[in-house]
Design a protein around this motif. Structure first.
Motif, PDB file in Angstrom:
ATOM      1  N   MET A   1       0.833  -1.174   0.000  1.00  0.00           N
ATOM      2  CA  MET A   1       0.000   0.000   0.000  1.00  0.00           C
ATOM      3  C   MET A   1       0.884   1.245   0.000  1.00  0.00           C
ATOM      4  SD  MET A   1      -2.574   1.483   2.916  1.00  0.00           S
ATOM      5  CE  MET A   1      -3.827   0.259   2.705  1.00  0.00           C
ATOM      6  N   LEU A   2       0.441   2.271  -0.712  1.00  0.00           N
ATOM      7  CA  LEU A   2       1.128   3.555  -0.708  1.00  0.00           C
ATOM      8  C   LEU A   2       1.040   4.177   0.674  1.00  0.00           C
ATOM      9  CD1 LEU A   2      -0.373   4.930  -4.015  1.00  0.00           C
ATOM     10  CD2 LEU A   2       2.037   4.530  -3.613  1.00  0.00           C
ATOM     11  N   LYS A   3       2.125   4.792   1.089  1.00  0.00           N
ATOM     12  CA  LYS A   3       2.145   5.490   2.369  1.00  0.00           C
ATOM     13  C   LYS A   3       2.355   6.966   2.075  1.00  0.00           C
ATOM     14  CE  LYS A   3       4.710   5.808   6.673  1.00  0.00           C
ATOM     15  NZ  LYS A   3       5.941   5.422   7.357  1.00  0.00           N
ATOM     16  N   ILE A   4       1.517   7.819   2.660  1.00  0.00           N
ATOM     17  CA  ILE A   4       1.611   9.253   2.421  1.00  0.00           C
ATOM     18  C   ILE A   4       1.739   9.966   3.756  1.00  0.00           C
ATOM     19  CG2 ILE A   4      -0.896   9.497   2.298  1.00  0.00           C
ATOM     20  CD1 ILE A   4      -0.472  11.726   0.236  1.00  0.00           C
ATOM     21  N   GLU A   5       2.675  10.926   3.802  1.00  0.00           N
ATOM     22  CA  GLU A   5       2.878  11.669   5.043  1.00  0.00           C
ATOM     23  C   GLU A   5       3.337  13.086   4.736  1.00  0.00           C
ATOM     24  OE1 GLU A   5       6.508  10.307   7.249  1.00  0.00           O
ATOM     25  OE2 GLU A   5       6.615   8.865   5.604  1.00  0.00           O
ATOM     26  N   ASN A   6       2.960  14.011   5.592  1.00  0.00           N
ATOM     27  CA  ASN A   6       3.383  15.401   5.485  1.00  0.00           C
ATOM     28  C   ASN A   6       4.785  15.527   6.077  1.00  0.00           C
ATOM     29  OD1 ASN A   6       1.005  17.145   4.633  1.00  0.00           O
ATOM     30  ND2 ASN A   6       2.350  18.593   5.653  1.00  0.00           N
ATOM     31  N   ILE A   7       5.723  16.087   5.316  1.00  0.00           N
ATOM     32  CA  ILE A   7       7.085  16.307   5.794  1.00  0.00           C
ATOM     33  C   ILE A   7       7.210  17.735   6.326  1.00  0.00           C
ATOM     34  CG2 ILE A   7       9.526  16.377   5.141  1.00  0.00           C
ATOM     35  CD1 ILE A   7       8.441  13.583   5.070  1.00  0.00           C
ATOM     36  N   THR A   8       6.746  18.707   5.536  1.00  0.00           N
ATOM     37  CA  THR A   8       6.703  20.110   5.951  1.00  0.00           C
ATOM     38  C   THR A   8       5.312  20.624   5.594  1.00  0.00           C
ATOM     39  OG1 THR A   8       7.469  21.039   3.849  1.00  0.00           O
ATOM     40  CG2 THR A   8       9.172  20.376   5.438  1.00  0.00           C
ATOM     41  N   SER A   9       5.120  21.923   5.697  1.00  0.00           N
ATOM     42  CA  SER A   9       3.789  22.465   5.439  1.00  0.00           C
ATOM     43  C   SER A   9       3.270  22.151   4.041  1.00  0.00           C
ATOM     44  CB  SER A   9       3.769  23.973   5.677  1.00  0.00           C
ATOM     45  OG  SER A   9       4.636  24.618   4.773  1.00  0.00           O
ATOM     46  N   ASN A  10       4.146  22.068   3.041  1.00  0.00           N
ATOM     47  CA  ASN A  10       3.653  21.765   1.694  1.00  0.00           C
ATOM     48  C   ASN A  10       4.457  20.681   0.972  1.00  0.00           C
ATOM     49  OD1 ASN A  10       5.958  23.319   1.196  1.00  0.00           O
ATOM     50  ND2 ASN A  10       5.058  24.334  -0.561  1.00  0.00           N
ATOM     51  N   ILE A  11       5.294  19.950   1.695  1.00  0.00           N
ATOM     52  CA  ILE A  11       6.016  18.813   1.098  1.00  0.00           C
ATOM     53  C   ILE A  11       5.412  17.524   1.628  1.00  0.00           C
ATOM     54  CG2 ILE A  11       8.212  17.599   0.848  1.00  0.00           C
ATOM     55  CD1 ILE A  11       9.630  20.280   1.030  1.00  0.00           C
ATOM     56  N   VAL A  12       4.994  16.697   0.692  1.00  0.00           N
ATOM     57  CA  VAL A  12       4.361  15.431   1.016  1.00  0.00           C
ATOM     58  C   VAL A  12       5.257  14.302   0.524  1.00  0.00           C
ATOM     59  CG1 VAL A  12       2.340  13.986   0.561  1.00  0.00           C
ATOM     60  CG2 VAL A  12       2.063  16.456   0.850  1.00  0.00           C
ATOM     61  N   LYS A  13       5.484  13.336   1.386  1.00  0.00           N
ATOM     62  CA  LYS A  13       6.292  12.166   1.017  1.00  0.00           C
ATOM     63  C   LYS A  13       5.356  10.991   0.745  1.00  0.00           C
ATOM     64  CE  LYS A  13       9.954   9.065   2.552  1.00  0.00           C
ATOM     65  NZ  LYS A  13      10.867   8.721   3.667  1.00  0.00           N
ATOM     66  N   VAL A  14       5.564  10.365  -0.394  1.00  0.00           N
ATOM     67  CA  VAL A  14       4.821   9.158  -0.762  1.00  0.00           C
ATOM     68  C   VAL A  14       5.837   8.029  -0.879  1.00  0.00           C
ATOM     69  CG1 VAL A  14       3.378   8.042  -2.496  1.00  0.00           C
ATOM     70  CG2 VAL A  14       3.063  10.475  -2.004  1.00  0.00           C
ATOM     71  N   THR A  15       5.619   6.983  -0.112  1.00  0.00           N
ATOM     72  CA  THR A  15       6.476   5.810  -0.184  1.00  0.00           C
ATOM     73  C   THR A  15       5.718   4.738  -0.969  1.00  0.00           C
ATOM     74  OG1 THR A  15       7.456   6.373   1.948  1.00  0.00           O
ATOM     75  CG2 THR A  15       7.802   4.117   1.145  1.00  0.00           C
ATOM     76  N   VAL A  16       6.339   4.298  -2.043  1.00  0.00           N
ATOM     77  CA  VAL A  16       5.710   3.354  -2.962  1.00  0.00           C
ATOM     78  C   VAL A  16       6.146   1.934  -2.593  1.00  0.00           C
ATOM     79  CG1 VAL A  16       5.420   2.752  -5.402  1.00  0.00           C
ATOM     80  CG2 VAL A  16       5.789   5.142  -4.738  1.00  0.00           C
ATOM     81  N   MET A  28      -5.488   6.074  -1.157  1.00  0.00           N
ATOM     82  CA  MET A  28      -4.651   7.245  -0.954  1.00  0.00           C
ATOM     83  C   MET A  28      -5.340   8.545  -1.347  1.00  0.00           C
ATOM     84  SD  MET A  28      -0.874   8.171  -2.428  1.00  0.00           S
ATOM     85  CE  MET A  28      -1.408   8.994  -3.904  1.00  0.00           C
ATOM     86  N   ALA A  29      -6.252   8.513  -2.297  1.00  0.00           N
ATOM     87  CA  ALA A  29      -6.850   9.736  -2.847  1.00  0.00           C
ATOM     88  C   ALA A  29      -7.452  10.665  -1.792  1.00  0.00           C
ATOM     89  CB  ALA A  29      -7.885   9.385  -3.910  1.00  0.00           C
ATOM     90  N   PRO A  30      -8.260  10.175  -0.837  1.00  0.00           N
ATOM     91  CA  PRO A  30      -8.829  11.111   0.142  1.00  0.00           C
ATOM     92  C   PRO A  30      -7.764  11.824   0.975  1.00  0.00           C
ATOM     93  CG  PRO A  30      -9.985   9.005   0.217  1.00  0.00           C
ATOM     94  CD  PRO A  30      -8.792   8.829  -0.668  1.00  0.00           C
ATOM     95  N   GLN A  31      -6.719  11.118   1.342  1.00  0.00           N
ATOM     96  CA  GLN A  31      -5.641  11.726   2.129  1.00  0.00           C
ATOM     97  C   GLN A  31      -4.881  12.751   1.280  1.00  0.00           C
ATOM     98  OE1 GLN A  31      -2.920   8.886   3.827  1.00  0.00           O
ATOM     99  NE2 GLN A  31      -1.958  10.390   5.137  1.00  0.00           N
ATOM    100  N   ALA A  32      -4.585  12.409   0.049  1.00  0.00           N
ATOM    101  CA  ALA A  32      -3.886  13.338  -0.844  1.00  0.00           C
ATOM    102  C   ALA A  32      -4.745  14.568  -1.096  1.00  0.00           C
ATOM    103  CB  ALA A  32      -3.548  12.644  -2.165  1.00  0.00           C
ATOM    104  N   ASP A  33      -6.027  14.369  -1.344  1.00  0.00           N
ATOM    105  CA  ASP A  33      -6.925  15.490  -1.605  1.00  0.00           C
ATOM    106  C   ASP A  33      -7.033  16.411  -0.397  1.00  0.00           C
ATOM    107  OD1 ASP A  33      -7.360  14.562  -4.166  1.00  0.00           O
ATOM    108  OD2 ASP A  33      -9.231  13.539  -3.659  1.00  0.00           O
ATOM    109  N   ALA A  34      -7.038  15.853   0.801  1.00  0.00           N
ATOM    110  CA  ALA A  34      -7.108  16.662   2.023  1.00  0.00           C
ATOM    111  C   ALA A  34      -5.850  17.527   2.168  1.00  0.00           C
ATOM    112  CB  ALA A  34      -7.293  15.771   3.247  1.00  0.00           C
ATOM    113  N   LEU A  35      -4.688  16.973   1.866  1.00  0.00           N
ATOM    114  CA  LEU A  35      -3.443  17.738   1.949  1.00  0.00           C
ATOM    115  C   LEU A  35      -3.406  18.855   0.905  1.00  0.00           C
ATOM    116  CD1 LEU A  35      -0.956  14.817   2.599  1.00  0.00           C
ATOM    117  CD2 LEU A  35      -1.556  16.643   4.197  1.00  0.00           C
ATOM    118  N   ILE A  36      -3.892  18.567  -0.286  1.00  0.00           N
ATOM    119  CA  ILE A  36      -3.946  19.586  -1.339  1.00  0.00           C
ATOM    120  C   ILE A  36      -4.932  20.684  -0.946  1.00  0.00           C
ATOM    121  CG2 ILE A  36      -4.679  20.010  -3.719  1.00  0.00           C
ATOM    122  CD1 ILE A  36      -3.488  17.163  -4.334  1.00  0.00           C
ATOM    123  N   GLN A  37      -6.063  20.308  -0.400  1.00  0.00           N
ATOM    124  CA  GLN A  37      -7.057  21.282   0.060  1.00  0.00           C
ATOM    125  C   GLN A  37      -6.458  22.191   1.140  1.00  0.00           C
ATOM    126  OE1 GLN A  37     -10.182  21.647  -1.108  1.00  0.00           O
ATOM    127  NE2 GLN A  37     -10.702  23.288   0.284  1.00  0.00           N
TER     128      GLN A  37
END
Length: 119
Positions: A1-16, A28-37
Motif C-alpha cells: 500500500m502507498l504510504k503518504i505523510e506530510n514532511i513540511t507544510s507543503n512537502i508530502v512524502k509518498v512511499t511506494v 490514498m486519494a482522500p488523504q492526498a486530496d485533504a493535503l492539497i485542500q
C-alpha cells in the motif's frame, strides 16, 4: 500500500511499495486530496526505491488516472529511484505532466529535499 505523510507544510512524502495494486490509489486519494485542500499546490517526494512494477494493467490504469487528475496540483516532484528504468519513465512523464520532476538515486534523499525546499 502507498504510504503518504506530510514532511513540511507543503512537502508530502509518498512511499511506494514493491508492487502497486489497483486499490492503492483509491485508498490514498482522500488523504492526498485533504493535503492539497489544506496547502494548495504541494511538492512531492516520491520514494520509489523499492518499486518494481504494477500488479496488473488495472493497477497501471488507476495510477495513470490518479496522476492525470492530480498533476496540476503538484508544484514539483522529486523521485527517489531504485532502478535505471525509473529514470527513463520519469523522462517520458516529464513531457505530459505539469510539475517539474527531478530524479535522484536512493542515496540522494537529502539533495531531493533541498531541491523541493528551493535551497
Amino acid at each position: 500500500m502507498l504510504k503518504i505523510e506530510n514532511i513540511t507544510s507543503n512537502i508530502v512524502k509518498v512511499t511506494v511499495p514493491e508492487t502497486l495494486k489497483a486499490d492503492d490509489f483509491q485508498q490514498m486519494a482522500p488523504q492526498a486530496d485533504a493535503l492539497i485542500q489544506k496547502h494548495g499546490k504541494i511538492k512531492l517526494l516520491v520514494n520509489a526505491s523499492q518499486f518494481n512494477g504494477w500488479e496488473n494493467i488495472t493497477a497501471f490504469a488507476r495510477h495513470m488516472r490518479f496522476a492525470k487528475s492530480h498533476h496540476q496540483k503538484i508544484e514539483r516532484a522529486a523521485l527517489i529511484a531504485g532502478h535505471t528504468w525509473q529514470h527513463w519513465v520519469a523522462g517520458i512523464v516529464r513531457i505530459f505532466v505539469h510539475p517539474e520532476i527531478k530524479v535522484y538515486d536512493k542515496n540522494q534523499q537529502k539533495e531531493a529535499m533541498q531541491w523541493l525546499d528551493g535551497k
